[in-house]
Every structure is written in structure tokens, then in C-alpha cells.
Design an enzyme around this catalytic site. Structure first.
Site, short mmCIF file in Angstrom:
data_model
loop_
_atom_site.label_atom_id
_atom_site.label_comp_id
_atom_site.label_asym_id
_atom_site.label_seq_id
_atom_site.Cartn_x
_atom_site.Cartn_y
_atom_site.Cartn_z
CB ALA A 7 -0.92 -0.01 1.22
CG ASP A 109 8.35 2.67 1.07
OD1 ASP A 109 8.57 2.98 2.26
OD2 ASP A 109 8.27 3.53 0.17
#
Length: 277
Positions: A7, A109
Site C-alpha cells: 500500500a 517500503d
């Protein structure tokens, strides 16, 4: 099979891995107001078209830089797929030292990109350039340690800012111009955005490399990585799906963290305890 959910600020990517390869991959725009039920209607229909039923998912892992989206992504896994998802965070087993001042502040990330590049491209030294909403530069040293990096505005953010701040400048798409000298306003803007961004990336990577003991291998990832790799010889590798690979690897390294008795988790949820951890 493993369901991987990445996401980001712009898109949420769902992918299914069968232990040998990716067997499905789907993308939807990020909206932190989207409910678990809305995700389910969309995702299960696409999985069905790929010949994948909800029962094929036996594990799930979520990596997100949008905290407000986590609740409903978790509920999607719990209520519709009947698995308890693992959530990527600094407390999991990354099998690499993380040399930053406050690991809890680090976007998942960035660690995922460092993890995947380290395993796929020889341990280090490495610089991973991720072309996302923001462009991130993540550094792994020769000893395989994550060392931090740099964050710059993404090229689309730069384009939007230029359009919004200058009344007579139109919104243009990002692309590689044929020539640097633009003979119209839109071509001049594309030239400035593209070549200016190439210069930004080359400059930051050059400075990072100057602070390392040996030349790092440079890896490009993110949706715009193939486009910008056309404009520079900087990149040794182009891997658009590096973050997904990082999530898959992190799940494999933390098999003992998955909850296998999901009936107990369902009972815990039904007891009225908060479901936002």
C-alpha cells in the site's frame, strides 16, 4: 499461497505468490476511506478471473506507508480471506542490521527495497532508487547493513506543483522528450521535468557513492523506473517490482510470526478488543 499487499501513497498493489512464481497481480488507487468490503468485491472478482479462489490464500503480508489504510486491509484479510496478515515493521526479522537513528519512523517500503536488493543483487554495496510518489534512495553497505538514504519529491509531485503554482503552465504527462530544447511550452515542461529529474537522481547517487568505500551497484524500482532508465546509464539493474519481492522475502523470513489458528484470532476480535494494532 501468499497474498502480498503493498500500500503506497498512490496505489495499492495486491499480488499472489504460489511459492514458485507470481500468479496474479492487481493495482487499485490508494484511498484510505475504502472499506474492507469494497476491497473484497474488487479483489475477489479479479482473483476469480485468474482462477484463484479466496481459499487459496493461506498467508498474507501487508506493507504500507499509509497508516489509515491498514485497518481495512487487515479486515479484508481477516473477514474475507480468513487469514491473519503479517504487517511489515522494524520489529520483524529483517536479517540485516538497520543503522538509522529511529527505525520506527522508517517507511516499510524503504526497508523492503533494501532487503530485496540485498538478496537479489549480491549483498552490497547498493543504492536503490524507488520512483514513487516520493523518490527514495536507500543504501546498503558492503557488509549488508541498511544505512538510510535520501528522500526527494516524486516527479509527478513536481509536475503538479509546477502546474498549480504557475497560472499559464498546463498539466503535462511525464515522458522522455526527443530533444532537450522544447519549442512549445508543453515540450519545454516535459524536458525540464524529465532531464531535470535525471540530473537530480544522478547527482544524489553520485554524492551517496562518494560517502561509500566502494562503488555501489545502483538499482531502479517503481513504476517509472523503466522510463528513467532510458535517460541515463546510471542503473545497473531495473526491477519495477522490488517492493513486492521484499514483502515475499520478509514473509519467508518470519514464518514463525504467522498465526495459524485463525479461529482464536476471530474470537479475540469478537471480544470487543480494539482491532487497530
Amino acid at each position: 499461497m501468499l497474498l502480498v499487499i503493498d500500500a503506497g501513497n498512490t496505489n495499492v498493489v495486491f499480488a499472489v505468490h504460489d511459492g514458485g512464481s507470481w500468479v496474479g497481480r492487481w493495482r487499485i488507487s490508494t484511498d484510505d476511506r475504502r472499506t474492507a468490503d469494497e476491497y473484497a468485491v474488487w479483489l475477489l472478482a479479479l482473483m476469480e478471473r485468474a482462477g484463484l479462489g479466496p481459499d487459496c490464500v493461506t498467508q498474507a503480508i501487508i506493507g504500507t506507508v499509509v497508516p489509515a489504510a491498514l485497518y481495512d486491509l487487515r479486515r479484508l484479510c481477516r473477514c474475507w480471506l480468513h487469514v491473519e496478515p503479517l504487517v511489515a515493521n522494524h520489529e520483524l526479522d529483517w536479517q540485516m542490521d538497520v543503522l538509522v537513528d529511529t527505525p520506527a519512523e522508517l517507511g516499510a517500503d524503504r526497508l523492503l527495497n533494501g532487503l530485496a536488493a540485498r538478496q537479489l543483487y549480491g549483498g552490497g554495496p547498493l543504492v536503490v532508487v524507488d520512483f514513487g510518489t516520493a523518490t527514495t534512495f536507500d543504501v546498503v553497505d558492503a557488509r549488508g547493513r541498511y544505512c538510510g538514504g535520501a528522500i526527494a519529491p516524486g516527479v509527478n509531485l513536481s509536475m503538479d506543483a509546477l502546474h498549480q503554482a504557475a497560472a499559464r503552465l498546463p498539466r503535462v504527462s511525464v515522458g522522455r522528450p526527443v530533444e532537450a530544447i522544447g519549442r512549445s511550452t508543453s515540450v519545454a515542461m516535459r524536458s525540464g521535468l524529465f532531464w531535470g529529474y535525471v540530473g537530480l537522481v544522478e547527482g544524489i547517487v553520485h554524492r551517496i557513492a562518494g560517502e561509500m568505500d566502494e562503488r555501489p551497484k545502483v538499482v531502479a524500482t517503481g513504476g517509472l523506473a523503466p522510463l528513467f532508465s532510458e535517460g541515463t546509464a546510471l542503473f545497473d539493474e531495473v526491477a519495477p517490482d522490488l517492493t513486492l519481492e521484499g514483502l515475499r522475502m520478509l514473509a519467508a523470513q518470519n514464518r514463525d510470526r504467522f498465526i495459524t489458528d485463525f479461529s482464536g484470532q476471530q474470537a479475540h476480535d469478537a471480544s470487543g478488543h480494539p482491532d487497530n494494532a
